[in-house]
Design a protein around this motif. Structure first.
Motif, PDB file in Angstrom:
ATOM      1  N   GLY A 123      56.739  18.987  40.187  1.00  0.00           N
ATOM      2  CA  GLY A 123      55.910  17.802  40.368  1.00  0.00           C
ATOM      3  C   GLY A 123      54.441  18.132  40.445  1.00  0.00           C
ATOM      4  N   ASP A 124      54.116  19.324  40.951  1.00  0.00           N
ATOM      5  CA  ASP A 124      52.714  19.736  41.052  1.00  0.00           C
ATOM      6  C   ASP A 124      52.102  20.062  39.696  1.00  0.00           C
ATOM      7  N   ARG A 125      52.932  20.174  38.660  1.00  0.00           N
ATOM      8  CA  ARG A 125      52.403  20.449  37.326  1.00  0.00           C
ATOM      9  C   ARG A 125      51.715  19.224  36.727  1.00  0.00           C
ATOM     10  N   LEU A 126      51.909  18.090  37.387  1.00  0.00           N
ATOM     11  CA  LEU A 126      51.266  16.860  36.938  1.00  0.00           C
ATOM     12  C   LEU A 126      49.919  16.657  37.625  1.00  0.00           C
ATOM     13  N   VAL A 127      49.554  17.569  38.541  1.00  0.00           N
ATOM     14  CA  VAL A 127      48.324  17.448  39.320  1.00  0.00           C
ATOM     15  C   VAL A 127      47.234  18.295  38.674  1.00  0.00           C
ATOM     16  N   GLY A 128      46.211  17.657  38.151  1.00  0.00           N
ATOM     17  CA  GLY A 128      45.115  18.414  37.542  1.00  0.00           C
ATOM     18  C   GLY A 128      45.560  19.117  36.280  1.00  0.00           C
ATOM     19  N   TYR A 129      45.254  20.410  36.194  1.00  0.00           N
ATOM     20  CA  TYR A 129      45.624  21.218  35.048  1.00  0.00           C
ATOM     21  C   TYR A 129      46.828  22.087  35.397  1.00  0.00           C
ATOM     22  N   LEU A 130      47.287  22.895  34.414  1.00  0.00           N
ATOM     23  CA  LEU A 130      48.241  23.950  34.700  1.00  0.00           C
ATOM     24  C   LEU A 130      47.437  25.202  35.029  1.00  0.00           C
ATOM     25  N   TYR A 131      47.582  25.683  36.236  1.00  0.00           N
ATOM     26  CA  TYR A 131      46.789  26.821  36.705  1.00  0.00           C
ATOM     27  C   TYR A 131      47.610  28.104  36.593  1.00  0.00           C
ATOM     28  N   SER A 132      47.147  29.030  35.778  1.00  0.00           N
ATOM     29  CA  SER A 132      47.871  30.278  35.544  1.00  0.00           C
ATOM     30  C   SER A 132      47.172  31.443  36.226  1.00  0.00           C
ATOM     31  N   GLU A 133      47.977  32.411  36.643  1.00  0.00           N
ATOM     32  CA  GLU A 133      47.464  33.679  37.157  1.00  0.00           C
ATOM     33  C   GLU A 133      48.232  34.801  36.457  1.00  0.00           C
ATOM     34  N   LEU A 134      47.831  36.030  36.680  1.00  0.00           N
ATOM     35  CA  LEU A 134      48.498  37.150  36.041  1.00  0.00           C
ATOM     36  C   LEU A 134      49.932  37.285  36.506  1.00  0.00           C
ATOM     37  N   GLY A 135      50.830  37.567  35.539  1.00  0.00           N
ATOM     38  CA  GLY A 135      52.191  37.933  35.864  1.00  0.00           C
ATOM     39  C   GLY A 135      52.313  39.445  35.899  1.00  0.00           C
ATOM     40  N   ASP A 136      53.526  39.949  36.115  1.00  0.00           N
ATOM     41  CA  ASP A 136      53.732  41.395  36.217  1.00  0.00           C
ATOM     42  C   ASP A 136      53.258  42.120  34.963  1.00  0.00           C
ATOM     43  N   GLU A 137      53.576  41.567  33.798  1.00  0.00           N
ATOM     44  CA  GLU A 137      53.181  42.224  32.552  1.00  0.00           C
ATOM     45  C   GLU A 137      51.669  42.153  32.339  1.00  0.00           C
ATOM     46  N   GLY A 138      51.032  41.135  32.894  1.00  0.00           N
ATOM     47  CA  GLY A 138      49.576  41.024  32.776  1.00  0.00           C
ATOM     48  C   GLY A 138      48.866  42.154  33.494  1.00  0.00           C
ATOM     49  N   GLY A 159      45.448  19.400  44.347  1.00  0.00           N
ATOM     50  CA  GLY A 159      46.429  18.830  45.254  1.00  0.00           C
ATOM     51  C   GLY A 159      45.852  17.958  46.346  1.00  0.00           C
ATOM     52  N   LYS A 160      44.516  17.852  46.418  1.00  0.00           N
ATOM     53  CA  LYS A 160      43.878  17.104  47.491  1.00  0.00           C
ATOM     54  C   LYS A 160      42.919  16.026  46.982  1.00  0.00           C
ATOM     55  N   SER A 161      42.497  16.106  45.734  1.00  0.00           N
ATOM     56  CA  SER A 161      41.544  15.145  45.160  1.00  0.00           C
ATOM     57  C   SER A 161      42.203  14.355  44.039  1.00  0.00           C
ATOM     58  N   LYS A 162      41.802  13.093  43.896  1.00  0.00           N
ATOM     59  CA  LYS A 162      42.377  12.253  42.851  1.00  0.00           C
ATOM     60  C   LYS A 162      41.806  12.586  41.479  1.00  0.00           C
ATOM     61  N   ASP A 163      40.535  12.998  41.429  1.00  0.00           N
ATOM     62  CA  ASP A 163      39.927  13.319  40.152  1.00  0.00           C
ATOM     63  C   ASP A 163      40.165  14.775  39.779  1.00  0.00           C
ATOM     64  N   LYS A 164      40.047  15.069  38.471  1.00  0.00           N
ATOM     65  CA  LYS A 164      40.262  16.422  37.970  1.00  0.00           C
ATOM     66  C   LYS A 164      38.925  17.143  37.856  1.00  0.00           C
ATOM     67  N   PRO A 165      38.935  18.465  38.026  1.00  0.00           N
ATOM     68  CA  PRO A 165      37.727  19.245  37.738  1.00  0.00           C
ATOM     69  C   PRO A 165      37.356  19.108  36.259  1.00  0.00           C
ATOM     70  N   ARG A 166      36.113  19.401  35.945  1.00  0.00           N
ATOM     71  CA  ARG A 166      35.643  19.294  34.562  1.00  0.00           C
ATOM     72  C   ARG A 166      35.448  20.687  33.976  1.00  0.00           C
TER      73      ARG A 166
END
Length: 280
Positions: A52-67, A245-252
């Motif tokens: 459900g949090d994937r609908l909030v703002g953007y999809l935020y990625s970080e490094l995985g193990d292979e990264g 997760g706390k603001s209604k508007d999205k970052p730009r």
């Protein structure tokens, strides 16, 4: 190329990276998806564990193990950070602010962003009961420099505030942003900032808030705390920015952190790209 962005930023999105690298967003979004499948990247913890949090703002990625392995092969060794759900939104906001700044500087052409790895990341404060005390900004010092004029603006740190309510009088003495103001004022007035970082007169501290009401309440405290020396106020910059997760508007995903004005107390707004008020 994409993985190297994560050598300094923990979180990023295809929208910001596309702007930073001048790439097509839709194509890059597919690349991010493939990199997540290969475990080079992964979604931030909240979005990974709660669809459900994937609908909030953007999809935020970080490094995985292979990264981490990819960067290690390139000679960039990073420690895998421990997950802290209480600070995830805070850290995402910090990284988006800095990515926006990088986008603006890339588009400006004349400015360059210098991460001050040559300087201490923490500031030593007054001793308390004989014990050394330190303050570590959410984002450590960096410098914005004009390649054509050589003029530099030093940023002592970036502070992220995810609280929403104004700071009340009864809580002011222990409120984190007010405490930070007090410590920075001491660093300036004691000469410790100049002694350790040699910023001269062109230095600023950036405070980023989730809500205008909290930002404006902290600005009131700064006005009171600097009544004895109003010239201190020009060094403190204030801006509101959405929090995951706390603001209604999205970052730009733009360079607005550089190009749009930062508010100051009883001073002209400041434009980090050299607009009106930049030399004050």
């Amino acid at each position: 190329m994409i993985a190297r962005i994560y050598s300094r930023r923990r979180y990023a999105t295809p929208e910001y990276v596309a702007m930073l690298l001048d790439l097509n967003y839709l194509a890059l979004n597919r690349v991010f998806k493939k990199l997540r499948e290969l475990r080079v990247l992964k979604l931030c913890y909240s979005q990974d564990t709660n669809p459900g949090d994937r609908l909030v703002g953007y999809l935020y990625s970080e490094l995985g193990d292979e990264g981490y392995a990819v960067l290690d092969d390139e000679g960039i060794e990073l420690q895998i950070p421990e997950h802290d759900n209480n600070h995830e939104a805070h850290d995402i906001a910090r990284d988006l602010v800095m990515l926006s700044l990088e986008i603006g500087i890339k588009e400006d052409g004349d400015l360059e962003l210098i991460y001050r790895d040559d300087l201490p990341k923490s500031y030593e404060l007054q001793k308390v009961n004989g014990k050394r005390q330190f303050m570590t900004p959410d984002e450590p010092p960096f410098t914005i420099r004009s390649k054509s004029t050589g003029m530099s603006r030093h940023i002592g740190g970036v502070e992220i505030e995810t609280g929403s309510n104004g700071v009340s009088r009864k809580d002011a003495s222990r409120a984190a942003p007010v405490q930070k103001l007090k410590r920075i004022i001491w660093l300036i007035e004691s000469g410790e900032l100049q002694r350790t970082h040699n910023f001269g007169k062109q230095f600023f501290w950036m405070f980023v808030f989730r809500t205008n009401i909290r930002m404006e309440s902290v600005m009131v405290y700064l006005e009171e705390m600097t009544a004895h020396n109003p010239s201190l106020r020009k060094h403190f910059l204030f801006k509101r920015h959405p929090i995951f997760g706390k603001s209604k508007d999205k970052p730009r995903a733009t360079g607005h952190i550089l190009t749009e004005p930062w508010q100051r107390v009883k001073c002209e707004p400041l434009y980090l790209d050299g607009g009106k008020g930049a030399r004050q």
